[in-house]
Design an enzyme around this catalytic site. Structure first.
Site, PDB file in Angstrom:
ATOM      1  N   LYS A 137       0.834  -1.211   0.000  1.00 36.69           N
ATOM      2  CA  LYS A 137       0.000   0.000   0.000  1.00 36.69           C
ATOM      3  C   LYS A 137       0.869   1.262   0.000  1.00 36.69           C
ATOM      4  O   LYS A 137       0.647   2.177  -0.772  1.00 36.69           O
ATOM      5  CB  LYS A 137      -0.900   0.000   1.245  1.00 36.69           C
ATOM      6  CG  LYS A 137      -1.623   1.302   1.480  1.00 36.69           C
ATOM      7  CD  LYS A 137      -2.489   1.268   2.717  1.00 36.69           C
ATOM      8  CE  LYS A 137      -1.787   1.607   4.005  1.00 36.69           C
ATOM      9  NZ  LYS A 137      -1.465   3.029   4.200  1.00 36.69           N
ATOM     10  N   ARG A 160       0.260  14.597  13.284  1.00 37.45           N
ATOM     11  CA  ARG A 160       0.815  14.354  11.947  1.00 37.45           C
ATOM     12  C   ARG A 160       0.810  15.576  11.031  1.00 37.45           C
ATOM     13  O   ARG A 160       0.081  15.630  10.042  1.00 37.45           O
ATOM     14  CB  ARG A 160       0.089  13.187  11.274  1.00 37.45           C
ATOM     15  CG  ARG A 160       0.310  11.898  12.010  1.00 37.45           C
ATOM     16  CD  ARG A 160      -0.396  10.742  11.364  1.00 37.45           C
ATOM     17  NE  ARG A 160       0.363  10.154  10.266  1.00 37.45           N
ATOM     18  CZ  ARG A 160      -0.010   9.047   9.630  1.00 37.45           C
ATOM     19  NH1 ARG A 160      -1.115   8.447   9.956  1.00 37.45           N
ATOM     20  NH2 ARG A 160       0.712   8.547   8.670  1.00 37.45           N
TER      21      ARG A 160
HETATM   22  C1  UD1 Z   1       4.292   6.977   6.509  1.00 41.02           C
HETATM   23  C2  UD1 Z   1       3.472   5.747   6.273  1.00 41.02           C
HETATM   24  C3  UD1 Z   1       2.913   5.210   7.572  1.00 41.02           C
HETATM   25  C4  UD1 Z   1       4.036   5.026   8.594  1.00 41.02           C
HETATM   26  C5  UD1 Z   1       4.891   6.276   8.706  1.00 41.02           C
HETATM   27  C6  UD1 Z   1       6.126   6.071   9.579  1.00 41.02           C
HETATM   28  C7  UD1 Z   1       2.612   6.070   4.036  1.00 41.02           C
HETATM   29  C8  UD1 Z   1       1.442   6.375   3.167  1.00 41.02           C
HETATM   30  N1  UD1 Z   1       2.397   6.076   5.351  1.00 41.02           N
HETATM   31  O1  UD1 Z   1       3.409   7.968   7.046  1.00 41.02           O
HETATM   32  O2  UD1 Z   1       2.268   3.966   7.322  1.00 41.02           O
HETATM   33  O3  UD1 Z   1       3.480   4.719   9.849  1.00 41.02           O
HETATM   34  O4  UD1 Z   1       5.346   6.700   7.427  1.00 41.02           O
HETATM   35  O5  UD1 Z   1       6.896   5.028   9.081  1.00 41.02           O
HETATM   36  O6  UD1 Z   1       3.690   5.795   3.559  1.00 41.02           O
HETATM   37  N2  UD1 Z   1       6.331  14.890  10.669  1.00 41.02           N
HETATM   38  C9  UD1 Z   1       6.424  16.243  10.927  1.00 41.02           C
HETATM   39  N3  UD1 Z   1       6.225  17.117   9.884  1.00 41.02           N
HETATM   40  C10 UD1 Z   1       5.955  16.705   8.611  1.00 41.02           C
HETATM   41  C11 UD1 Z   1       5.883  15.318   8.358  1.00 41.02           C
HETATM   42  C12 UD1 Z   1       6.087  14.445   9.410  1.00 41.02           C
HETATM   43  O7  UD1 Z   1       6.664  16.663  12.047  1.00 41.02           O
HETATM   44  O8  UD1 Z   1       5.793  17.557   7.728  1.00 41.02           O
HETATM   45  C13 UD1 Z   1       6.524  13.910  11.779  1.00 41.02           C
HETATM   46  C14 UD1 Z   1       5.267  13.101  12.065  1.00 41.02           C
HETATM   47  O9  UD1 Z   1       4.393  13.777  12.949  1.00 41.02           O
HETATM   48  C15 UD1 Z   1       5.852  11.850  12.684  1.00 41.02           C
HETATM   49  C16 UD1 Z   1       7.182  11.682  11.930  1.00 41.02           C
HETATM   50  O10 UD1 Z   1       7.459  12.950  11.343  1.00 41.02           O
HETATM   51  O11 UD1 Z   1       6.126  12.043  14.043  1.00 41.02           O
HETATM   52  C17 UD1 Z   1       7.166  10.632  10.864  1.00 41.02           C
HETATM   53  O12 UD1 Z   1       6.038  10.800  10.035  1.00 41.02           O
HETATM   54  P1  UD1 Z   1       6.056  10.458   8.481  1.00 41.02           P
HETATM   55  O13 UD1 Z   1       7.228   9.602   8.146  1.00 41.02           O
HETATM   56  O14 UD1 Z   1       5.875  11.711   7.708  1.00 41.02           O
HETATM   57  O15 UD1 Z   1       4.727   9.584   8.330  1.00 41.02           O
HETATM   58  P2  UD1 Z   1       3.850   9.496   7.046  1.00 41.02           P
HETATM   59  O16 UD1 Z   1       4.707   9.757   5.863  1.00 41.02           O
HETATM   60  O17 UD1 Z   1       2.607  10.304   7.240  1.00 41.02           O
END
Ligand code: UD1
Length: 421
Positions: free
Chosen positions: A22, A122
């Site tokens: 996915k 998030r």
């Molecule tokens: C992706 C995955 C999800 C997985 C996660 C962590 C997809 C579609 N989803 O989610 O299944 O659980 O990676 O492996 O691939 N953050 C910020 N600012 C931002 C972006 C992120 O502070 O702009 C923080 C988030 O709050 C979190 C951390 O970074 O604490 C990691 O999040 P992130 O890797 O971005 O998760 P997703 O990409 O949403």
């Protein structure tokens, strides 16, 4: 709303296959917006999140055609809308992945802010800051991210991510593929799904190196063309079936998968007493009838232990011998399964970002509620070993990420059926 009814039925035993990932399919579907020609994708999983993505792309004007062997062809030659509305983004946060491609190809994008979700706040600030570093003008108005690229084209830049972000890295990688000049992404995520996306973009003509490391360099090109790409196997689905084998003291072989992308998970399953064997495209876990031993787990970005496997390991520890500490370092509120597992007789205490799980001899079936995708998976695998019947409500969460979950568990001897709501 559909429900699952599960009756604990002893060790799972048999073979299943892993579906396409996915988390690889979602960015790759969005990457089709970059190409001036049809992108054909094989091994796409049949999941609610994929349907939502196709609906989103279809509304923008991407032509969708079902090809041979269920491959889907996406042609973004006639995109009319650079708009991702709230009604779809709220269903699936990963819709934010259209932001980079739209801005890079059409010079504008209008994407709803995803807002909060069950597992924490998030934010998407790093996506926005990265695109601004590439010259985008971005404002947030009325709940929408409104972005334009001055002169119609983004410019290459060096972007340092404060926090490792998977979809943030993917958005910037796609944006940089069509930008003018060179982009360097530092402290980039190294997840295998990013490598899969980069390989698909390279097939479209992108010039990328360093994917799979924390520094990715992209030399922007003027145009990208169509290609064929098979989505990689789902490592989280694979891991979930292996945990189901461990917790029921059974033996499960997962075919059409890859062991090299599951090292941290396989190491923990071996520590729990599982006998793990692997081949070119399969992994088998055999507990030989033994109760698993509790393991300590700490989630962190790849290649460390994935947060998407945390809930399933809490479920395994719940019936294991001894006490395991499970530390969640990625998301602030990802322990909603704990209360539900405790209602099934588990002994789990929460201390901040740590679940202290003391294994019990047996769980008992209970009505429980799925709260997010992976939490739901943990309830389903726990129910496989619980005494009596478990009714899992709100399973639309599971359908977002697990293809044919009940059919696959039935193949392994699980007593599970879906009751339409
Ligand atoms: C992706 C995955 C999800 C997985 C996660 C962590 C997809 C579609 N989803 O989610 O299944 O659980 O990676 O492996 O691939 N953050 C910020 N600012 C931002 C972006 C992120 O502070 O702009 C923080 C988030 O709050 C979190 C951390 O970074 O604490 C990691 O999040 P992130 O890797 O971005 O998760 P997703 O990409 O949403």
């Amino acid at each position: 709303m559909d429900k699952l009814i599960i009756t604990g039925n002893g060790p799972l035993d048999g073979e299943v296959w892993a579906s396409g990932a996915k988390n690889s399919a979602l960015p790759i579907l969005c990457s089709s917006l970059l190409a001036q020609g049809p992108v054909t994708l094989g091994n796409l999983p049949h999941l609610q999140d994929i349907t939502t993505s196709l609906e989103l792309l279809g509304r923008m004007g991407v032509d969708l055609v079902m090809g041979d062997k269920m491959a889907i062809q996406l042609d973004a030659s006639h995109v009319t809308e650079c708009h991702a509305p709230y009604d779809l983004v709220k269903k699936m946060r990963a819709s934010i992945l259209v932001l980079g491609p739209l801005l890079a190809r059409f010079g504008k994008a209008d994407v709803s802010l995803p807002g909060g979700c069950a597992i924490g706040s998030r934010p998407v600030d790093l996506h926005i800051r990265g695109l601004q570093a590439m010259g985008a003008d971005i404002s947030v108005e009325n709940g929408y991210i409104r972005a334009t690229a001055p002169g119609g084209r983004l410019k290459g830049a060096t972007v340092f991510f404060d926090v490792v972000t998977v979809t943030g890295t993917e958005n910037l990688l796609m944006a940089a593929a069509l930008a003018e000049g060179t982009t360097v992404l530092e402290n980039a995520a190294k997840e295998p799904e990013i490598v899969d996306l980069a390989e698909c973009l390279i097939k479209m003509g992108a010039r990328i190196r360093g994917h799979g490391t924390d520094t990715i360099t992209i030399e922007g090109v003027e145009r990208l063309h169509g290609c064929y790409h098979d989505i990689m196997p789902d490592r989280i689905e694979t891991g979930t079936f292996l945990v189901a084998a461990a917790l029921t003291r059974g033996r499960v072989r997962v075919r059409r998968t890859r062991a090299d992308i599951l090292e941290a998970v396989l190491a923990k399953l071996e520590e729990a007493g599982g006998h793990v064997t692997t081949g070119d495209d399969w992994i088998e876990l055999d507990m030989k009838g033994h109760r698993p031993k509790a393991v300590n787990v700490r989630t962190a970005p790849y290649p460390a232990f994935p947060t998407d496997m945390q809930a399933q390991f809490v479920a395994m520890n719940a019936v294991a011998e001894g006490t395991g500490r499970v530390v969640e370092t990625i998301f602030e509120n990802r322990f909603m399964h704990v209360q539900e597992l405790n209602r099934m007789g588990a002994n789990i205490a929460l201390e901040g970002n740590t679940a202290v799980v003391t294994g019990v001899e047996k769980l008992s079936g209970a009505p429980v509620m799925a709260t997010d995708l992976r939490a739901s998976a943990s309830l389903v695998v726990a129910a496989m070993i619980a005494e009596g019947e478990t009714l899992v409500d709100r399973i639309y969460h599971i359908d977002r990420g697990y293809e044919c979950i009940e059919e696959k568990l039935q193949l392994l001897g699980g007593k599970i059926r879906r009751v339409p709501g």
